[in-house]
Design an enzyme around this catalytic site. Structure first.
Site, short mmCIF file in Angstrom:
data_model
loop_
_atom_site.label_atom_id
_atom_site.label_comp_id
_atom_site.label_asym_id
_atom_site.label_seq_id
_atom_site.Cartn_x
_atom_site.Cartn_y
_atom_site.Cartn_z
N ASN A 153 0.86 -1.18 0.00
CA ASN A 153 0.00 0.00 0.00
C ASN A 153 0.90 1.23 0.00
O ASN A 153 1.69 1.41 0.93
CB ASN A 153 -0.88 -0.04 1.25
CG ASN A 153 -1.82 1.13 1.37
OD1 ASN A 153 -2.10 1.82 0.40
ND2 ASN A 153 -2.30 1.36 2.57
N ASN A 172 -3.08 4.54 -1.73
CA ASN A 172 -3.88 5.03 -0.62
C ASN A 172 -4.13 6.53 -0.77
O ASN A 172 -3.20 7.33 -0.74
CB ASN A 172 -3.16 4.75 0.70
CG ASN A 172 -4.00 5.07 1.90
OD1 ASN A 172 -4.97 5.81 1.83
ND2 ASN A 172 -3.63 4.51 3.03
N SER A 194 -6.54 7.80 3.87
CA SER A 194 -6.19 7.55 5.26
C SER A 194 -6.71 8.67 6.17
O SER A 194 -6.37 9.83 5.97
CB SER A 194 -4.68 7.45 5.42
OG SER A 194 -4.34 7.38 6.79
N ASN A 227 -5.75 9.29 9.02
CA ASN A 227 -4.65 9.75 9.85
C ASN A 227 -3.73 10.75 9.15
O ASN A 227 -2.79 11.25 9.75
CB ASN A 227 -3.82 8.56 10.33
CG ASN A 227 -4.63 7.61 11.17
OD1 ASN A 227 -5.46 8.03 11.97
ND2 ASN A 227 -4.41 6.34 10.99
#
Length: 85
Positions: free
Chosen positions: A5, A38, A41, A43
């Site tokens: 990823n 990705n 996310s 975060n």
């Protein structure tokens, strides 16, 4: 089977995100059986802005160009795309 990823560093501004993705792609391409990109996310502040149509088209286009290069070098294609692009 090894899946990788890739994403941008949290400290990298979105306008330079392509550089992080390209570096990750270059490093993992010969090792990976599949690679995911990705862009969501929770975060990583602001990462979801890369999902905006123009940003996403530019990023995917850049990665597809790099994919063609690395597929020729390594004789394999661990990247797959899905969705409406």
């Amino acid at each position: 089977m090894l899946g990788v990823n890739i994403g941008k560093n949290k400290d990298t501004p979105n306008e330079h995100a392509e550089n992080d993705y390209l570096l990750c792609l270059e490093r993992v391409y010969p090792l990976a059986d599949y690679i995911t990109v990705n862009i969501s996310s929770p975060n990583t502040a602001g990462l979801r802005e890369l999902q905006e149509e123009q940003s996403l088209r530019r990023l995917v286009g850049t990665l597809r160009d790099a994919q063609e290069k690395w597929a020729g070098v390594h004789g394999k294609n661990p990247m797959r795309y899905s969705g409406g692009l």
